[in-house]
Design a protein around this motif. Sequence first.
Motif, PDB file in Angstrom:
ATOM      1  N   MET A  77      43.243  42.088  41.217  1.00 38.85           N
ATOM      2  CA  MET A  77      42.550  41.341  40.169  1.00 38.85           C
ATOM      3  C   MET A  77      42.930  39.866  40.209  1.00 38.85           C
ATOM      4  N   SER A  78      44.208  39.601  40.381  1.00 38.29           N
ATOM      5  CA  SER A  78      44.668  38.224  40.428  1.00 38.29           C
ATOM      6  C   SER A  78      44.049  37.496  41.629  1.00 38.29           C
ATOM      7  N   ALA A  79      44.054  38.155  42.792  1.00 36.44           N
ATOM      8  CA  ALA A  79      43.478  37.524  43.988  1.00 36.44           C
ATOM      9  C   ALA A  79      42.015  37.185  43.754  1.00 36.44           C
ATOM     10  N   ALA A  80      41.307  38.093  43.087  1.00 35.21           N
ATOM     11  CA  ALA A  80      39.879  37.869  42.846  1.00 35.21           C
ATOM     12  C   ALA A  80      39.669  36.699  41.889  1.00 35.21           C
ATOM     13  N   PHE A  81      40.394  36.684  40.781  1.00 36.45           N
ATOM     14  CA  PHE A  81      40.265  35.565  39.831  1.00 36.45           C
ATOM     15  C   PHE A  81      40.579  34.233  40.518  1.00 36.45           C
ATOM     16  N   ARG A  82      41.684  34.207  41.261  1.00 36.96           N
ATOM     17  CA  ARG A  82      42.079  32.945  41.899  1.00 36.96           C
ATOM     18  C   ARG A  82      41.040  32.526  42.923  1.00 36.96           C
ATOM     19  N   SER A  83      40.439  33.508  43.623  1.00 35.01           N
ATOM     20  CA  SER A  83      39.426  33.147  44.618  1.00 35.01           C
ATOM     21  C   SER A  83      38.196  32.559  43.939  1.00 35.01           C
ATOM     22  N   MET A  84      37.989  32.902  42.668  1.00 30.90           N
ATOM     23  CA  MET A  84      36.874  32.310  41.912  1.00 30.90           C
ATOM     24  C   MET A  84      37.295  31.000  41.259  1.00 30.90           C
ATOM     25  N   GLY A  85      38.548  30.614  41.499  1.00 33.08           N
ATOM     26  CA  GLY A  85      39.047  29.383  40.888  1.00 33.08           C
ATOM     27  C   GLY A  85      39.392  29.554  39.416  1.00 33.08           C
ATOM     28  N   ARG A  86      39.572  30.795  38.980  1.00 31.23           N
ATOM     29  CA  ARG A  86      39.894  31.022  37.565  1.00 31.23           C
ATOM     30  C   ARG A  86      41.371  31.295  37.384  1.00 31.23           C
ATOM     31  N   GLN A  87      41.939  30.731  36.321  1.00 29.69           N
ATOM     32  CA  GLN A  87      43.377  30.862  36.083  1.00 29.69           C
ATOM     33  C   GLN A  87      43.699  31.937  35.047  1.00 29.69           C
ATOM     34  N   THR A  88      42.750  32.821  34.784  1.00 30.76           N
ATOM     35  CA  THR A  88      42.944  33.906  33.813  1.00 30.76           C
ATOM     36  C   THR A  88      44.305  34.590  34.028  1.00 30.76           C
ATOM     37  N   ASN A  89      45.037  34.774  32.929  1.00 28.25           N
ATOM     38  CA  ASN A  89      46.322  35.473  33.023  1.00 28.25           C
ATOM     39  C   ASN A  89      46.094  36.940  33.351  1.00 28.25           C
ATOM     40  N   VAL A  90      46.762  37.409  34.375  1.00 28.72           N
ATOM     41  CA  VAL A  90      46.726  38.843  34.684  1.00 28.72           C
ATOM     42  C   VAL A  90      48.096  39.400  34.320  1.00 28.72           C
ATOM     43  N   ILE A  91      48.108  40.238  33.296  1.00 28.74           N
ATOM     44  CA  ILE A  91      49.382  40.799  32.832  1.00 28.74           C
ATOM     45  C   ILE A  91      49.347  42.314  32.966  1.00 28.74           C
ATOM     46  N   ALA A  92      50.241  42.838  33.775  1.00 26.64           N
ATOM     47  CA  ALA A  92      50.411  44.284  33.826  1.00 26.64           C
ATOM     48  C   ALA A  92      51.402  44.651  32.734  1.00 26.64           C
ATOM     49  N   TYR A  93      51.031  45.596  31.888  1.00 24.34           N
ATOM     50  CA  TYR A  93      51.905  46.007  30.793  1.00 24.34           C
ATOM     51  C   TYR A  93      52.165  47.503  30.947  1.00 24.34           C
ATOM     52  N   GLY A  94      53.296  47.841  31.519  1.00 23.17           N
ATOM     53  CA  GLY A  94      53.578  49.241  31.844  1.00 23.17           C
ATOM     54  C   GLY A  94      54.883  49.717  31.246  1.00 23.17           C
ATOM     55  N   GLY A  95      54.994  50.998  31.084  1.00 22.12           N
ATOM     56  CA  GLY A  95      56.219  51.605  30.558  1.00 22.12           C
ATOM     57  C   GLY A  95      57.310  51.663  31.611  1.00 22.12           C
ATOM     58  N   ASP A  96      58.467  52.153  31.207  1.00 19.36           N
ATOM     59  CA  ASP A  96      59.581  52.254  32.153  1.00 19.36           C
ATOM     60  C   ASP A  96      59.287  53.285  33.242  1.00 19.36           C
ATOM     61  N   GLY A  97      58.672  54.396  32.872  1.00 20.31           N
ATOM     62  CA  GLY A  97      58.357  55.410  33.884  1.00 20.31           C
ATOM     63  C   GLY A  97      57.398  54.850  34.920  1.00 20.31           C
ATOM     64  N   GLY A  98      56.358  54.175  34.421  1.00 23.38           N
ATOM     65  CA  GLY A  98      55.348  53.592  35.303  1.00 23.38           C
ATOM     66  C   GLY A  98      55.891  52.429  36.123  1.00 23.38           C
ATOM     67  N   THR A  99      57.100  51.968  35.773  1.00 24.80           N
ATOM     68  CA  THR A  99      57.683  50.840  36.495  1.00 24.80           C
ATOM     69  C   THR A  99      58.833  51.270  37.398  1.00 24.80           C
ATOM     70  N   VAL A 100      59.834  51.923  36.821  1.00 28.10           N
ATOM     71  CA  VAL A 100      61.024  52.216  37.637  1.00 28.10           C
ATOM     72  C   VAL A 100      60.869  53.499  38.450  1.00 28.10           C
ATOM     73  N   ASP A 101      59.922  54.377  38.041  1.00 26.97           N
ATOM     74  CA  ASP A 101      59.754  55.630  38.786  1.00 26.97           C
ATOM     75  C   ASP A 101      58.522  55.547  39.685  1.00 26.97           C
ATOM     76  N   ILE A 102      57.409  56.022  39.147  1.00 29.47           N
ATOM     77  CA  ILE A 102      56.230  56.208  40.010  1.00 29.47           C
ATOM     78  C   ILE A 102      55.621  54.880  40.483  1.00 29.47           C
ATOM     79  N   GLY A 103      55.861  53.789  39.726  1.00 29.22           N
ATOM     80  CA  GLY A 103      55.192  52.529  40.066  1.00 29.22           C
ATOM     81  C   GLY A 103      56.051  51.533  40.816  1.00 29.22           C
ATOM     82  N   ILE A 104      57.262  51.919  41.208  1.00 32.21           N
ATOM     83  CA  ILE A 104      58.180  50.910  41.743  1.00 32.21           C
ATOM     84  C   ILE A 104      57.740  50.380  43.104  1.00 32.21           C
ATOM     85  N   GLN A 105      57.104  51.234  43.874  1.00 30.54           N
ATOM     86  CA  GLN A 105      56.643  50.804  45.201  1.00 30.54           C
ATOM     87  C   GLN A 105      55.573  49.717  45.070  1.00 30.54           C
ATOM     88  N   ALA A 106      54.622  49.947  44.171  1.00 31.23           N
ATOM     89  CA  ALA A 106      53.554  48.966  43.971  1.00 31.23           C
ATOM     90  C   ALA A 106      54.128  47.669  43.399  1.00 31.23           C
TER      91      ALA A 106
END
Lengths: 293, 368
Positions: A77-106
């Motif tokens: 999403m960020s790459a797409a916005f920036r390619s359009m020249g838009r500075q829209t904030n892209v904020i991922a808001y995830g829990g601890d499980g989604g961050t330290v466990d299943i999402g850590i690779q991403a």
Amino acid sequence: MTEIPTQEFLRKCSTACAGCGAVLGLRYVLKAAGPDTVLVVPACCTSVMQGIYPNTAFGVPVFNVAFASAAATASGMSAAFRSMGRQTNVIAYGGDGGTVDIGIQALSGALERETDFLYICYDNEAYGNTGMQRSGSTPRGARTTTTPGGKTHSKKDLDRIVAAHNIPYMATACSAYPQDLFKKVRKALSIRGPTFIHILAPCPPGWRYSSEKTVEMGKLAVKTGIWVLYEREYDTLSINAASKAARKKPLALEEYLKPQGRFKGLDEKALTDLRQSMERNWRNLEQEVAGPC
Amino acid sequence: MLTIATGNKAVAAAVKEVKPSVVAAYPITPQTEIVETIADYVDAGTLSAAYIPVESEHSAMAACIGASITGVRTFTATSSHGLLYMHEMVNWAAAARLPIVMANVNRALGPGWNIWAEHTDSLQERDTGWLQVYVSTVQEAFDTTMMAFRIAEDERVLLPVMVNLDGFTLSHTFQSLETVIPGDYLPPISLPHAIDVEKPCGYGPMTGPDDYFRFRWDIERSMRDSGAVINEAQRIFAEKFKRSYGMTEEYRCEDAEVLVIAMGTLGKEAEVAVDVLRNEGIKAGSLRIRWFRPFPDLDIRGRDVVVIDRDYSFGFGGILADSIRARYSCSVSSVIAGLGGQEVTYNDIAAFVRDRKPGTEHWFGVKA
Ligand SMILES: Cc1ncc(C[n+]2csc(CCOP(=O)(O)OP(=O)(O)O)c2C)c(N)n1
Ligand code: SF4
Ligand SMILES: [Mg+2]
């Protein structure tokens, strides 16, 4: 004092639990971010607290994504916005499980690729959405539905993992310190490149305390020193005033643990481990501030 | 022991009795109660298993695979997105010929997030080499989970088995349950290709087309042989424990002129619809598919067939209806119903039968 805008991006129809530290944190995140913002939300309590289709409790677009995918989706999403020249904030808001466990690779991949986004992990120290199972971020000794006798492993040190990516800005925060959180979000969003904030988000049903005590619980976490508020710009670390004060005159750790049902029956071994990992965390941070000796 | 339990508790109770050595656990609604209950058993010491609280479903199946290849009994449970997230490892488990048993609590797929019953999750795994069975009652969930270990571990099979139960309508519904102890019904596991340091060999190295082809055929051959093993396991179960199951469950089918074919709890609901229709003079019967892989032989010739799919293959049709059309070259009245937990009552099912039109597909509740 920082002026916090009166504009709200979180409506009163949120279906979060009473006293939810995650939604409290999000309120200030959105005030700091403003309307030119998209939230990317993996499976977690935040998927639920938006309310049910066709309603939404959030005043910015929310892109709900698969559990493991928040940081990668935000990359695209960020790459797409920036390619359009838009500075829209892209904020991922995830829990601890989604961050330290299943999402850590991403997360690791997105940080390494210098993605221009802010990743926020709100940490209620368990899988809240599915009814409080242990996560890698659950502290040792805490009872969850998959650790009925208390967790026998230590809390994963997410911040040191993130720090190893040497990103422009990262910070810890706590829902009980909204001004501090607000400033950190503003700072993170003023920087291009990957930024990261780790919010300790007290959770009444998960931590088993009554719902009016969320701010008190967050303050106790900081005042005992088990949660340290700090910021790091690349490799320059600064510990925030509230935590410096706590380090000088800490409250006893028991004051934080006692009111929480999840630590009921905590044995000496687990208590010692909690103390030791708290001390280790402080030592690491203080050594880093002091620089190489 | 006679008790009352949910579908989830019944699965966990069966797992306790078959005593796996390793259980990998990752939560997902509406399955979580299974791994939570097993955590309680392990904590209380009523089950002595290594309980691995992994960090994702990909790792849950990987942990089962790593344990199983040493020759021990393993179990895990999942649902919906969890099952899809482990897809790579689901394939791996079958091709590595590992008799892992997994419960899948059927749930719809996002987006939007939906936690209610649908079969599209497990049916997306139908080509992986797993045996698949769909249950409809709490007792059947217990009995089938127990049988699944015997079937998977039989040396004529050596393939993993997925026991599917509907989210909420079965996973969270209380019914009476009689638990039994397997005793010699379930012999100790003996995996012929278990890792053995005395006999070092490579598992799954680069394999040329000829050998690869042979290995694939081996899977298919075992899949075909598994029908006899399933029937044997069900027959012996009936002799020992006085409850009998088939590849399918038939209700008032003998003289039926129209058959309702469905899986899971909708298949059970169809039995009530059959009674309603019979009272109206319509000779209906219910044919509930229990085993979807291997696919059973069905006696449908010369009758009208109404197939209810709680699933869909976009751009083609209901997956069960397509399977029946393909195998029997017949014209079915296909009904797509119950997606995302849509409520379907026996009166609705009776209406599907009354309004059937062979060769058509009807999306229940969608206005044309
Ligand atoms: C692949 C996959 N596995 C499991 C789930 C089920 N699930 C949804 S949210 C969640 C836990 C989220 O925990 P955390 O990230 O800590 O956020 P919280 O719910 O505590 O806010 C789980 C296990 C899922 N949606 N997808
Ligand atoms: S379980 Fe905890 S984090 Fe989730 S909505 Fe409730 S209070 Fe918030
Ligand atoms: Mg959490």
